[in-house]
Design a protein around this motif. Structure first.
Motif, PDB file in Angstrom:
ATOM      1  N   HIS A  54       0.850  -1.180   0.000  1.00 18.21           N
ATOM      2  CA  HIS A  54       0.000   0.000   0.000  1.00 18.21           C
ATOM      3  C   HIS A  54       0.893   1.241   0.000  1.00 18.21           C
ATOM      4  O   HIS A  54       2.024   1.213   0.480  1.00 18.21           O
ATOM      5  CB  HIS A  54      -0.926   0.001   1.214  1.00 18.21           C
ATOM      6  CG  HIS A  54      -1.743  -1.252   1.338  1.00 18.21           C
ATOM      7  ND1 HIS A  54      -2.717  -1.592   0.422  1.00 18.21           N
ATOM      8  CD2 HIS A  54      -1.707  -2.257   2.237  1.00 18.21           C
ATOM      9  CE1 HIS A  54      -3.251  -2.745   0.765  1.00 18.21           C
ATOM     10  NE2 HIS A  54      -2.652  -3.177   1.863  1.00 18.21           N
ATOM     11  N   PRO A  56       2.553   2.816  -2.552  1.00 19.72           N
ATOM     12  CA  PRO A  56       3.836   2.580  -3.231  1.00 19.72           C
ATOM     13  C   PRO A  56       4.633   3.857  -3.447  1.00 19.72           C
ATOM     14  O   PRO A  56       5.838   3.788  -3.727  1.00 19.72           O
ATOM     15  CB  PRO A  56       3.414   1.957  -4.568  1.00 19.72           C
ATOM     16  CG  PRO A  56       1.997   2.391  -4.780  1.00 19.72           C
ATOM     17  CD  PRO A  56       1.398   2.462  -3.404  1.00 19.72           C
ATOM     18  N   GLU A  72       9.710   1.347 -10.732  1.00 18.94           N
ATOM     19  CA  GLU A  72       9.081   0.487 -11.730  1.00 18.94           C
ATOM     20  C   GLU A  72      10.074  -0.153 -12.687  1.00 18.94           C
ATOM     21  O   GLU A  72       9.733  -1.113 -13.376  1.00 18.94           O
ATOM     22  CB  GLU A  72       8.019   1.256 -12.514  1.00 18.94           C
ATOM     23  CG  GLU A  72       6.660   1.327 -11.831  1.00 18.94           C
ATOM     24  CD  GLU A  72       6.564   2.423 -10.796  1.00 18.94           C
ATOM     25  OE1 GLU A  72       5.462   2.653 -10.258  1.00 18.94           O
ATOM     26  OE2 GLU A  72       7.593   3.073 -10.488  1.00 18.94           O
ATOM     27  N   LEU A  77       5.101  -3.651 -10.838  1.00 19.40           N
ATOM     28  CA  LEU A  77       4.019  -3.243  -9.943  1.00 19.40           C
ATOM     29  C   LEU A  77       2.701  -3.268 -10.699  1.00 19.40           C
ATOM     30  O   LEU A  77       2.609  -2.774 -11.823  1.00 19.40           O
ATOM     31  CB  LEU A  77       4.247  -1.824  -9.410  1.00 19.40           C
ATOM     32  CG  LEU A  77       5.100  -1.630  -8.157  1.00 19.40           C
ATOM     33  CD1 LEU A  77       5.150  -0.141  -7.816  1.00 19.40           C
ATOM     34  CD2 LEU A  77       4.557  -2.414  -6.990  1.00 19.40           C
ATOM     35  N   SER A  78       1.666  -3.812 -10.077  1.00 20.54           N
ATOM     36  CA  SER A  78       0.343  -3.792 -10.701  1.00 20.54           C
ATOM     37  C   SER A  78      -0.714  -3.632  -9.619  1.00 20.54           C
ATOM     38  O   SER A  78      -0.570  -4.153  -8.508  1.00 20.54           O
ATOM     39  CB  SER A  78       0.091  -5.081 -11.493  1.00 20.54           C
ATOM     40  OG  SER A  78       0.185  -6.213 -10.652  1.00 20.54           O
ATOM     41  N   GLN A  79      -1.763  -2.903  -9.950  1.00 18.61           N
ATOM     42  CA  GLN A  79      -2.873  -2.749  -9.008  1.00 18.61           C
ATOM     43  C   GLN A  79      -3.687  -4.038  -8.951  1.00 18.61           C
ATOM     44  O   GLN A  79      -3.880  -4.707  -9.961  1.00 18.61           O
ATOM     45  CB  GLN A  79      -3.770  -1.582  -9.418  1.00 18.61           C
ATOM     46  CG  GLN A  79      -3.186  -0.221  -9.080  1.00 18.61           C
ATOM     47  CD  GLN A  79      -4.209   0.876  -9.264  1.00 18.61           C
ATOM     48  OE1 GLN A  79      -4.733   1.075 -10.355  1.00 18.61           O
ATOM     49  NE2 GLN A  79      -4.498   1.586  -8.199  1.00 18.61           N
ATOM     50  N   ASN A  98     -10.613  -1.594  -6.599  1.00 12.76           N
ATOM     51  CA  ASN A  98      -9.392  -0.958  -6.113  1.00 12.76           C
ATOM     52  C   ASN A  98      -9.480   0.555  -6.289  1.00 12.76           C
ATOM     53  O   ASN A  98      -9.638   1.053  -7.411  1.00 12.76           O
ATOM     54  CB  ASN A  98      -8.177  -1.497  -6.886  1.00 12.76           C
ATOM     55  CG  ASN A  98      -6.871  -1.238  -6.144  1.00 12.76           C
ATOM     56  OD1 ASN A  98      -6.762  -0.350  -5.324  1.00 12.76           O
ATOM     57  ND2 ASN A  98      -5.871  -2.057  -6.447  1.00 12.76           N
ATOM     58  N   SER A 217      -4.349  -1.016  -3.506  1.00  7.73           N
ATOM     59  CA  SER A 217      -3.504  -2.154  -3.146  1.00  7.73           C
ATOM     60  C   SER A 217      -2.721  -2.573  -4.383  1.00  7.73           C
ATOM     61  O   SER A 217      -3.274  -2.657  -5.478  1.00  7.73           O
ATOM     62  CB  SER A 217      -4.364  -3.322  -2.651  1.00  7.73           C
ATOM     63  OG  SER A 217      -5.113  -2.954  -1.514  1.00  7.73           O
ATOM     64  N   TRP A 218      -1.444  -2.867  -4.176  1.00  8.37           N
ATOM     65  CA  TRP A 218      -0.544  -3.170  -5.292  1.00  8.37           C
ATOM     66  C   TRP A 218       0.171  -4.488  -5.052  1.00  8.37           C
ATOM     67  O   TRP A 218       0.486  -4.839  -3.920  1.00  8.37           O
ATOM     68  CB  TRP A 218       0.501  -2.057  -5.444  1.00  8.37           C
ATOM     69  CG  TRP A 218      -0.105  -0.721  -5.732  1.00  8.37           C
ATOM     70  CD1 TRP A 218      -0.782   0.084  -4.857  1.00  8.37           C
ATOM     71  CD2 TRP A 218      -0.106  -0.027  -6.974  1.00  8.37           C
ATOM     72  NE1 TRP A 218      -1.196   1.232  -5.484  1.00  8.37           N
ATOM     73  CE2 TRP A 218      -0.801   1.193  -6.778  1.00  8.37           C
ATOM     74  CE3 TRP A 218       0.418  -0.310  -8.237  1.00  8.37           C
ATOM     75  CZ2 TRP A 218      -0.973   2.114  -7.800  1.00  8.37           C
ATOM     76  CZ3 TRP A 218       0.245   0.612  -9.258  1.00  8.37           C
ATOM     77  CH2 TRP A 218      -0.452   1.799  -9.035  1.00  8.37           C
ATOM     78  N   TYR A 219       0.443  -5.185  -6.150  1.00 10.05           N
ATOM     79  CA  TYR A 219       1.185  -6.446  -6.083  1.00 10.05           C
ATOM     80  C   TYR A 219       2.527  -6.260  -6.766  1.00 10.05           C
ATOM     81  O   TYR A 219       2.632  -5.615  -7.816  1.00 10.05           O
ATOM     82  CB  TYR A 219       0.399  -7.568  -6.761  1.00 10.05           C
ATOM     83  CG  TYR A 219       1.140  -8.884  -6.779  1.00 10.05           C
ATOM     84  CD1 TYR A 219       1.390  -9.567  -5.592  1.00 10.05           C
ATOM     85  CD2 TYR A 219       1.608  -9.432  -7.976  1.00 10.05           C
ATOM     86  CE1 TYR A 219       2.085 -10.768  -5.605  1.00 10.05           C
ATOM     87  CE2 TYR A 219       2.303 -10.637  -7.988  1.00 10.05           C
ATOM     88  CZ  TYR A 219       2.534 -11.294  -6.798  1.00 10.05           C
ATOM     89  OH  TYR A 219       3.227 -12.483  -6.806  1.00 10.05           O
TER      90      TYR A 219
END
Length: 473
Positions: A54, A56, A72, A77-79, A98, A217-219
């Motif tokens: 969270h 980022p 990046e 990084l992806s939402q 999201n 939220s990001w992965y």
């Protein structure tokens, strides 16, 4: 000199190195990352700590300030969308988008009935006021010497009853303002994710759902461990020196100022500044840190919660419509469980298998066999993963003792919160001893990946700019 190689400690080290300091990190284990660990077996891979990122922007700022390559270019990084699926005790399900206020309101109305979304939206409006009042003093400025300035309740709760009773806890916010037990469970889950009991967490904990639902939220591709890898490499690029398997037995002082450390080997190492990125309460308890009073460490104790994690290796591919994160709320005596199912080829041996991570917050003081608790978590997760029992190939249980092995304490710190007593504030960045600083999840502004990264900016600012430092921007 930095003690510990967690994310907050490494963020501090990288910033100090860029500012011209010669930095050495002493880590008691054989690797970096602290709670951000990784477990691999037979082609399956899992994060053993946090699974999502969270805010980022905190790490984007770190990479901009410490090198040429932005974040990046160092990690993918992806939402995560939907941000989460919630499965409530009565079987109701809702997918929350999201970082979409309107989408969340519409989803709650559709799943829980007309008016539910509006009540949640009104609550978020009040939560935003609490966020606006606390964002800078809690996240971007050093904690003041007198924390009473942060002890005022910032949440503008609705007044309740003829006597206009004050709303002091998050549980009271849910009871008085949300009413629907499913909305209450939704609110509670944001606090419980950090081990904060809603019945005692201050109303200011309302900023937790606001923060996640506003900023998203990001992965990180390959798992959050990839973020730790990237921060470690950035430190190495800035010529930060790492010494692993090097526990610190004592912070040395001279004339009441920190001047270095004594390692477990007996070697004394001098330093102009000592940054502690390890658990502050544990180090006071073990008398590694210099004492100013017999009970100083008790002020920094948290709330006795840890994390139980179950790693599942499954046969079969993810079904269509599977989501990254599902929160299965407590039902029939089962615990509330967060189920993470990242659709990431790096975490599975092939497309015909799946890696799934279950986590639940538990008491850190408990001892004994965790197998029964793990079995109940797997049972609860069956409400989120179709055919889970039949697909299970093997599982690995990570207990609070594994948390202790990785971080030095079985407790998991949460973010700082404002409240009437100031009891939800962690250790300040400036210790009572000149030359000694605290960074990472056990210091201001508290636990969580983003907050730990913020602590690095604050400590580096205090060392580089001194008393004139007023906070990061």
């Amino acid at each position: 000199m930095v003690i510990g190689a967690g994310l907050g400690a490494m963020a501090t080290a990288a910033r100090l190195a860029v500012a011209g300091h010669t930095v050495t990190v002493y880590e008691r284990t054989s690797t970096y990352g602290g709670a951000v660990g990784r477990f691999e077996r037979e082609g399956f891979a899992f994060d053993t700590g946090p699974g999502l990122l969270h805010l980022p922007a905190v790490y984007r700022d770190l990479f901009v300030k410490t090198g040429k390559k932005p974040l990046e270019e160092c990690v993918g990084l992806s939402q995560v969308d939907p941000a989460a699926r919630h499965v409530f005790a009565d079987g109701t399900r809702v997918d929350l988008p999201n970082a979409s206020r309107a989408g969340t309101v519409a989803a709650l109305d559709a799943a829980l009935g007309a008016g539910a979304g509006e009540r949640w939206g009104d609550f978020l409006t009040r939560a935003r006021e609490a966020w606006d009042r606390t964002r800078r003093p809690l996240l971007e400025e050093p904690q003041p010497a007198d924390p009473k300035a942060l002890a005022r309740e910032p949440y503008p709760a609705l007044k309740a009853g003829l006597l206009r009773r004050p709303t002091r806890t998050l549980a009271q916010v849910g009871e008085r303002e949300l009413r629907d037990p499913r909305l209450v469970a939704l609110l509670d889950s944001y606090a419980e994710a950090y081990g904060f009991p809603p019945a005692s967490a201050p109303a200011a904990a309302a900023v937790l759902p606001y923060m996640e639902q506003t900023f998203g939220s990001w992965y990180v591709a390959g798992g959050i461990r990839a973020l730790a890898d990237a921060v470690y490499e950035r430190c190495r690029e800035r010529r930060v020196r790492f010494v692993f398997d090097a526990p610190v037995d004592e912070v040395l002082t001279e004339g009441e100022r920190a001047v270095g450390v004594r390692l477990g080997s007996g070697e004394a190492v001098e330093a102009d500044h000592v940054v502690v990125g390890a658990p502050v309460p544990e180090l006071y308890r073990e008398q590694v840190l210099p004492w100013r009073s017999g009970d100083e460490w008790t002020r920094f104790q948290r709330h006795g919660t840890s994390r139980l994690t179950v790693l599942l290796a499954l046969r079969g591919a993810r079904e269509e419509g599977a989501v990254h994160r599902t929160v299965v709320h407590a039902a029939g005596g089962l615990p509330s469980v967060t189920v993470l199912r990242p659709d990431d080829p790096a975490l599975r041996p092939d497309a015909d298998h799946e890696s799934v991570t279950l986590s639940a917050m538990v008491g850190s003081a408990r001892e004994g066999d965790w197998a029964e608790s793990a079995a109940r978590m797997v049972e609860a997760a069956g409400r989120a993963v179709p055919g889970l029992a039949e697909r299970l190939r093997w599982q690995e249980v990570r207990t609070p003792e594994d948390v202790r092995a990785a971080t030095g304490t079985s407790e998991v710190p949460g973010p700082a919160l404002a409240d009437a007593g100031g009891s939800w504030l962690p250790a300040p960045s400036l210790s009572p001893v000149p030359g000694l600083y605290f960074a990472g999840g056990w210091s201001h502004p508290g636990g969580g990946l983003a907050h730990a990264g913020m602590s690095g900016a604050l400590v580096a600012g205090l060392i580089v700019e001194g008393a004139e430092f007023r906070g990061s921007r």
